[in-house]
Write a protein that holds these residues in place. Structure first.
Motif, PDB file in Angstrom:
ATOM      1  N   UNK A 156       0.858  -1.178   0.000  1.00 60.34           N
ATOM      2  CA  UNK A 156       0.000   0.000   0.000  1.00 60.34           C
ATOM      3  C   UNK A 156       0.895   1.229   0.000  1.00 60.34           C
ATOM      4  N   UNK A 157       0.537   2.236  -0.793  1.00 58.71           N
ATOM      5  CA  UNK A 157       1.394   3.420  -0.883  1.00 58.71           C
ATOM      6  C   UNK A 157       0.547   4.662  -1.115  1.00 58.71           C
ATOM      7  N   UNK A 158       1.123   5.810  -0.739  1.00 58.05           N
ATOM      8  CA  UNK A 158       0.469   7.094  -0.950  1.00 58.05           C
ATOM      9  C   UNK A 158       0.724   7.550  -2.380  1.00 58.05           C
ATOM     10  N   UNK A 159      -0.300   8.033  -3.048  1.00 54.84           N
ATOM     11  CA  UNK A 159      -0.117   8.512  -4.422  1.00 54.84           C
ATOM     12  C   UNK A 159      -0.546   9.963  -4.586  1.00 54.84           C
ATOM     13  N   UNK A 160      -1.220  10.559  -3.579  1.00 55.79           N
ATOM     14  CA  UNK A 160      -1.623  11.971  -3.641  1.00 55.79           C
ATOM     15  C   UNK A 160      -1.921  12.461  -2.234  1.00 55.79           C
ATOM     16  N   UNK A 161      -1.778  13.797  -2.017  1.00 54.97           N
ATOM     17  CA  UNK A 161      -2.126  14.409  -0.729  1.00 54.97           C
ATOM     18  C   UNK A 161      -1.018  14.406   0.289  1.00 54.97           C
ATOM     19  N   UNK A 162       0.214  14.173  -0.139  1.00 53.56           N
ATOM     20  CA  UNK A 162       1.325  14.206   0.789  1.00 53.56           C
ATOM     21  C   UNK A 162       1.924  12.840   1.021  1.00 53.56           C
ATOM     22  N   UNK A 163       3.067  12.883   1.703  1.00 50.59           N
ATOM     23  CA  UNK A 163       3.788  11.645   1.949  1.00 50.59           C
ATOM     24  C   UNK A 163       3.905  11.301   3.425  1.00 50.59           C
ATOM     25  N   UNK A 191      -4.852  10.259  -1.421  1.00 50.68           N
ATOM     26  CA  UNK A 191      -5.143   9.019  -2.144  1.00 50.68           C
ATOM     27  C   UNK A 191      -4.089   7.979  -1.806  1.00 50.68           C
ATOM     28  N   UNK A 192      -4.552   6.725  -1.802  1.00 50.67           N
ATOM     29  CA  UNK A 192      -3.627   5.609  -1.622  1.00 50.67           C
ATOM     30  C   UNK A 192      -3.819   4.635  -2.794  1.00 50.67           C
ATOM     31  N   UNK A 193      -2.850   3.759  -2.954  1.00 48.42           N
ATOM     32  CA  UNK A 193      -2.936   2.725  -3.991  1.00 48.42           C
ATOM     33  C   UNK A 193      -2.416   1.424  -3.421  1.00 48.42           C
ATOM     34  N   UNK A 194      -3.167   0.373  -3.670  1.00 51.10           N
ATOM     35  CA  UNK A 194      -2.745  -0.959  -3.215  1.00 51.10           C
ATOM     36  C   UNK A 194      -2.290  -1.736  -4.441  1.00 51.10           C
ATOM     37  N   UNK A 195      -1.055  -2.190  -4.407  1.00 52.16           N
ATOM     38  CA  UNK A 195      -0.491  -2.946  -5.529  1.00 52.16           C
ATOM     39  C   UNK A 195      -0.288  -4.406  -5.109  1.00 52.16           C
ATOM     40  N   UNK A 196      -0.736  -5.294  -5.977  1.00 51.64           N
ATOM     41  CA  UNK A 196      -0.458  -6.714  -5.761  1.00 51.64           C
ATOM     42  C   UNK A 196      -0.555  -7.428  -7.105  1.00 51.64           C
ATOM     43  N   UNK A 197      -0.009  -8.610  -7.151  1.00 52.97           N
ATOM     44  CA  UNK A 197       0.071  -9.378  -8.392  1.00 52.97           C
ATOM     45  C   UNK A 197      -0.694 -10.685  -8.221  1.00 52.97           C
ATOM     46  N   UNK A 198      -1.428 -11.018  -9.270  1.00 49.37           N
ATOM     47  CA  UNK A 198      -2.119 -12.302  -9.267  1.00 49.37           C
ATOM     48  C   UNK A 198      -1.670 -13.115 -10.475  1.00 49.37           C
ATOM     49  N   UNK A 199      -1.791 -14.392 -10.338  1.00 51.09           N
ATOM     50  CA  UNK A 199      -1.436 -15.314 -11.417  1.00 51.09           C
ATOM     51  C   UNK A 199      -2.679 -16.085 -11.846  1.00 51.09           C
TER      52      UNK A 199
END
Length: 612
Positions: A156-163, A191-199
């Motif tokens: 999970x990471x911040x993508x907008x609104x500060x760090x 804003x936040x973004x959740x990154x993950x990978x599926x197979x």
């Protein structure tokens, strides 16, 4: 409704610009509970808590959120309510949290009760943050789709609104089948973004290449679970693996051009199977893509394993040329998936054949047979190299010039034999026509005895027999003569026994018959008789018309010549009318009778004159 289970729907709470005090309801200030109940509309009210809760109910139903705070709640000055009743009346006025469960309690409401002012400040600050946040204590629930697996660790990471604003972690639940984010708080613009990978589970038995599969189940956001029951759905993405399976199925059909007299594969030269190759154009060259056997058992039809379609250019070729057939032709010569459509690729093999002619003559090797006496032939393919014997043509006749033509012969060996022999002739010897491919396999060549040129066959005349019969002047058999015959190739034979003389093995040519010795007491044939046997079986007896004592005849069907020689006794003149000879005394008597007749005639004439 608390406290009196009566909801006040309308109240006269003002006198001019001022709110009325509680005395109007029968309470003694600053008491909350009335000294005695007040009856309105048949309902008894005992507490200000009932009036306050009714007003709070109206506010909440208008969409407002009520927070209540209780500080230092104590019962004093004769208050009719207990402390617990006062506290309960306050938290019942507060809004219930959206995610509250179970029975009513101050734990499920926006109610705060503390004993110090510092605690109140903390609560109010948190309250402000909660009200100001767009997302407060939010929850994200993200189950995975049935056909995908989680790979690695979600981030999970911040993508907008500060760090620097706090972000929660992503928890992996249910044996890595669900992602959960809790206590997520965001202000406007954050804003936040959740990154993950599926197979994608391509190994699953239910997997279909090229099909879209959802990566997630119903993915939801509860933006403020304590303040609102709202649940928002995220769009669920789908994933697929490009369908790189071959999809183009190319049917192929083998066609043969080898029918004779309405019978397919008349010659039996087709193999049981042939190899076909599907080739793909790769740059400037053709490469093998698929191979298949097209079989007689499969009715000469087959289907290549699937290949990639699209604009790829393909062609079908025969793996090996079929012996005895022209190199295959193809329809279409090249094709794509679109141009082939529902059609089949065809491989066509045409039988290689040739014609063969030979000449057929009579005994002299030059004269052709004509009319009803023509020979007839049968051509039979020999049982050889795994092929069975087969009659190709029967009762074949030569043309008037002697030419015999047989057509459409493929590879093989063929016996030509005579089935009808011209009358009086010997049967010709059978011969073999061998038909083989040329070196390049583009044609077939017919040869007889290793020679491809013209072949001539001859019907030799059957040897004739000359039968000489010796008779006397009365036609009776007469013995004692000797005859000889001379002719071509040194023929010289003499016979002196019996009354019949048989000369055999006479071939075409001119022969001379001589009576060497006549029977005793008879006059023999003084001149020789020339007999000519022609190559066509005809016979000419030389000047026999000038030999009244000799007759002759011939039979081609029997290959026989017959001569009869009549002898007269010695001293007898031969007659010229064919009636034989007469003794001389008969002639003299005849003359005497003529003289007497003339004498009688003269006497009659003389008497008639005297009478007159």
């Amino acid at each position: 409704m608390y406290f009196d289970k009566v909801r006040v729907l309308k109240s006269d709470d003002k006198s001019g610009s001022y709110y009325k005090d509680g005395l109007a309801l029968g309470a003694t200030s600053p008491k909350t509970k009335f000294n005695q109940g007040t009856v309105y509309g048949g309902q008894t009210i005992w507490s200000h808590l009932t009036i306050a809760n009714s007003a709070a109910k109206d506010i909440k139903e208008d969409g407002a959120e009520i927070h209540t705070i209780a500080v230092n709640i104590k019962r004093e000055n004769g208050e009719g309510h207990s402390e617990n009743e006062i506290v309960q009346g306050m938290y019942r006025m507060a809004s219930r949290k959206a995610n509250a469960t179970g029975s009513l309690s101050n734990q499920n409401d926006y109610f705060f009760q503390k004993g110090s002012t510092s605690d109140i400040e903390t609560y109010i600050e948190n309250w402000y943050q909660e009200i100001a946040q767009s997302i407060s204590k939010a929850k994200i629930n993200d189950p995975l789709g049935d056909m995908v697996d989680l790979v690695g660790t979600p981030m999970i990471k911040r993508v907008a609104g500060g760090n620097d604003f706090p972000i929660p972690t992503v928890d992996v639940k249910d044996n890595r089948r669900r992602l959960l984010v809790e206590n997520l708080n965001l202000f406007k613009g954050q804003e936040i973004q959740i990154d993950y990978t599926v197979r994608l589970r391509t190994e699953d038995s239910n997997y279909v290449p090229g099909k879209w599969y959802q990566t997630n189940g119903q993915t939801t956001l509860e933006p403020s679970p304590e303040r609102s029951p709202d649940v928002l759905d995220f769009g669920v993405p789908s994933v697929r693996k490009k369908d790189d399976r071959p999809t183009l199925e190319v049917p192929v059909e083998k066609k043969w051009e080898d029918t004779r007299s309405g019978e397919a594969d008349f010659w039996g030269l087709r193999p049981d199977k042939v190899g076909a190759v599907l080739q793909k154009k790769d740059g400037g060259k053709w490469v093998d893509e698929k191979q298949i056997e097209v079989t007689k058992a499969g009715n000469w039809k087959a289907l290549f394993d699937p290949v990639m379609g699209g604009d790829t250019l393909y062609r079908i070729v025969e793996k090996e040329r079929v012996k005895g057939y022209v190199a295959a032709t193809y329809t279409p010569t090249t094709f794509t998936e679109a141009s082939l459509g529902a059609a089949s690729g065809t491989i066509t093999n045409k039988l290689l054949t040739t014609n063969y002619t030979f000449k057929k003559f009579s005994h002299d090797g030059q004269t052709a047979f004509k009319g009803a006496n023509k020979p007839k032939f049968k051509v039979t393919r020999q049982a050889k190299d795994g092929l069975g014997e087969k009659v190709v043509v029967a009762n074949m006749e030569p043309a008037d010039d002697g030419t015999v033509r047989t057509e459409g012969l493929p590879i093989g060996s063929y016996t030509v034999e005579e089935t009808h022999v011209p009358t009086g002739h010997q049967r010709m010897s059978a011969f073999t026509i061998d038909v083989t491919e040329n070196a390049s396999g583009t044609a077939v060549i017919a040869k007889v005895a290793g020679q491809s040129g013209s072949h001539t066959v001859v019907n030799k005349l059957q040897a004739f027999t000359l039968l000489v019969s010796k008779v006397n002047h009365n036609g009776a058999a007469l013995e004692g003569a000797t005859f000889s015959v001379t002719g071509p190739n040194g023929y010289n034979k003499k016979i002196s026994t019996g009354s019949s003389f048989t000369f055999t093995d006479l071939i075409p040519g001119t022969y001379v018959l001589t009576e060497e010795n006549a029977p005793k007491g008879y006059v023999g044939m003084k001149e020789t008789l020339t007999i000519t046997l022609n190559t066509d079986g005809s016979v000419v007896f030389g000047e026999i018309e000038n030999k009244p004592m000799v007759t002759g005849s011939a039979s081609l069907s029997e290959n026989k010549m017959t001569v009869t020689v009549k002898n007269t006794p010695v001293g007898t003149l031969p007659s010229t009318g064919g009636g034989g000879t007469t003794p001389r005394y008969l002639l003299i008597a005849a003359c005497g009778m003529v003289g007497l007749s003339l004498l009688g005639f003269l006497l009659v004439v003389e008497k008639r004159r005297s009478n007159s």
